[in-house]
Design an enzyme around this catalytic site. Structure first.
Site, PDB file in Angstrom:
ATOM      1  N   GLY A 108       0.820  -1.207   0.000  1.00 54.08           N
ATOM      2  CA  GLY A 108       0.000   0.000   0.000  1.00 54.08           C
ATOM      3  C   GLY A 108       0.858   1.262   0.000  1.00 54.08           C
ATOM      4  O   GLY A 108       2.019   1.248  -0.442  1.00 54.08           O
ATOM      5  N   ASP A 133      -8.489  -0.449   0.455  1.00 59.16           N
ATOM      6  CA  ASP A 133      -8.973   0.930   0.634  1.00 59.16           C
ATOM      7  C   ASP A 133      -9.035   1.732  -0.665  1.00 59.16           C
ATOM      8  O   ASP A 133      -9.667   2.788  -0.699  1.00 59.16           O
ATOM      9  CB  ASP A 133      -8.077   1.676   1.628  1.00 59.16           C
ATOM     10  CG  ASP A 133      -8.177   1.104   3.030  1.00 59.16           C
ATOM     11  OD1 ASP A 133      -9.095   0.309   3.274  1.00 59.16           O
ATOM     12  OD2 ASP A 133      -7.334   1.443   3.868  1.00 59.16           O
ATOM     13  N   TYR A 261     -12.168  -7.065   9.732  1.00 59.68           N
ATOM     14  CA  TYR A 261     -11.228  -7.814   8.891  1.00 59.68           C
ATOM     15  C   TYR A 261     -11.906  -8.799   7.940  1.00 59.68           C
ATOM     16  O   TYR A 261     -11.224  -9.350   7.068  1.00 59.68           O
ATOM     17  CB  TYR A 261     -10.194  -8.527   9.765  1.00 59.68           C
ATOM     18  CG  TYR A 261      -9.324  -7.530  10.493  1.00 59.68           C
ATOM     19  CD1 TYR A 261      -8.232  -6.961   9.875  1.00 59.68           C
ATOM     20  CD2 TYR A 261      -9.655  -7.111  11.780  1.00 59.68           C
ATOM     21  CE1 TYR A 261      -7.458  -6.013  10.509  1.00 59.68           C
ATOM     22  CE2 TYR A 261      -8.892  -6.156  12.436  1.00 59.68           C
ATOM     23  CZ  TYR A 261      -7.794  -5.613  11.796  1.00 59.68           C
ATOM     24  OH  TYR A 261      -7.043  -4.656  12.417  1.00 59.68           O
TER      25      TYR A 261
END
Ligand code: F6P
Length: 337
Positions: A108, A133, A261
């Protein structure tokens, strides 16, 4: 050529499909040697590796998580603890001792930042963006996002029937610390009545007014989707605060569900498998062409790449003029203001 692959940061569906995409293309198409590095940058500090061949790259396309393991190790983070500032040097030495010609960093925002710094100290690096995300600068989409939106949308669908049976407000908290992409996409796909994003802010009185207006129009239940990163006065779980504030402000029984999660675990969707495969293949193509210091990305539907230095330190956020927000508002969805 010999290349190393690592995954770093939070896990995400599609990492294994990327490892397979890079590895199989490298071995089968370009005749390269490929090693996997365990637990992100920790594995590069400890030379904790495995050799990949066609056989051990099979059967992983549909697997969630990462077969290489991951960690949040940031070798450039300056800590006072002695020895920590030597980490980049250790990584450089190990990269050379392992005989690597390139390091593929799947990760990320934090990972792309580290990848850029490694590139600046002389390593050949290619970044592959991954996060549920969808907030990495420079790419239209990241793999993991589609899977997470599918999971969150299915959960919202399920909450609809229990909300309407009990005439309750259901608050659903989805992931997204800085960016509200999952909240926006899953909220709209799940027919949410209120969607709260970190980028837009909100007025709780307006949220309550929207819920009461629905009740006045004969809809005594509502679905409220909140991103985990929205601001709250008590700095606790936002769904907890929003749930209490709605119940107090409207008098309607309100419950919350935190998806947590579950949005990150399990198998990648077919869309994410193909996206990861395409990005992995393009990463290997860049290596074969000697184009280093770049992050592969999706631009206008096709694979492309941009310099890591352009990505590092930036975030791709939802903007108020996003057409899903504009369209949502036209159809009566409240975005908090
Ligand atoms: O991968 C990004 C993300 O899913 C965020 O939305 C979330 O806040 C974060 O990871 C939490 O991950 P961890 O608990 O592993 O740090």
């Amino acid at each position: 050529m010999k290349i190393g692959i690592l995954s770093s940061g939070g896990d995400c569906p599609g990492i294994n499909a990327t490892i397979r995409g890079v590895g199989k293309t490298a071995i089968m198409h370009y005749g390269m040697e490929v090693i996997g590095i365990h637990s992100g940058f920790i594995g590069l500090l400890n030379k904790d590796i495995q050799v990949f061949d066609e056989r051990n790259l099979s059967g992983i396309l549909n697997l969630g998580g990462t077969i290489l393991g991951t960690s949040r190790e940031k070798p450039f983070r300056k800590l006072l603890a002695s020895g920590d500032s030597e980490k980049p040097e250790i990584i450089k030495r190990n990269y050379e001792e392992l005989g690597l010609d390139c390091l593929v960093c799947i990760g990320g925002n934090g990972t792309q930042k580290t990848a850029n710094l490694l590139s600046q100290i002389g390593l050949n690096v290619i970044g592959v963006p991954k996060t549920i995300d969808n907030d990495i600068w420079g790419t239209d989409i990241t793999f993991g996002f589609n899977t997470a939106v599918n999971i969150a949308t299915e959960s919202i669908d399920r909450l609809h029937s229990t909300a309407s049976s009990h005439k309750r407000v259901m608050v659903v908290e989805v992931m997204g610390h800085h960016a509200g992409w999952i909240a926006l996409y899953a909220g709209m796909a799940g027919g949410a009545d209120v969607i709260l994003l970190p980028e837009l802010g909100y007025d709780i009185d307006k949220v309550n007014e929207a819920i009461l207006n629905r009740a006045r129009r004969g809809k005594p239940y509502s679905i409220v989707v909140v991103a985990e990163g929205i601001e709250t006065p008590d700095k606790k779980r936002p769904s907890d605060y929003i749930t209490r504030a709605i119940e107090a402000g409207t008098g309607i029984e309100t419950r919350d569900t935190v998806l947590g999660y579950t949005q990150r675990g399990g198998n990648p969707s077919p869309f994410d498998r193909n996206l990861a495969t395409r990005l992995g293949g393009h990463a290997t193509e860049l290596i074969a062409n000697g184009e280093f210091g770049r992050m592969v990305c999706i631009k206008g539907g096709g694979v492309a790449s941009i310099p890591l230095s352009e990505v590092a330190g930036k975030l791709k956020l939802v903007t108020p003029d996003h057409d899903l927000i504009v369209q949502g508002k036209r159809m009566g969805v409240t975005f908090g203001k």
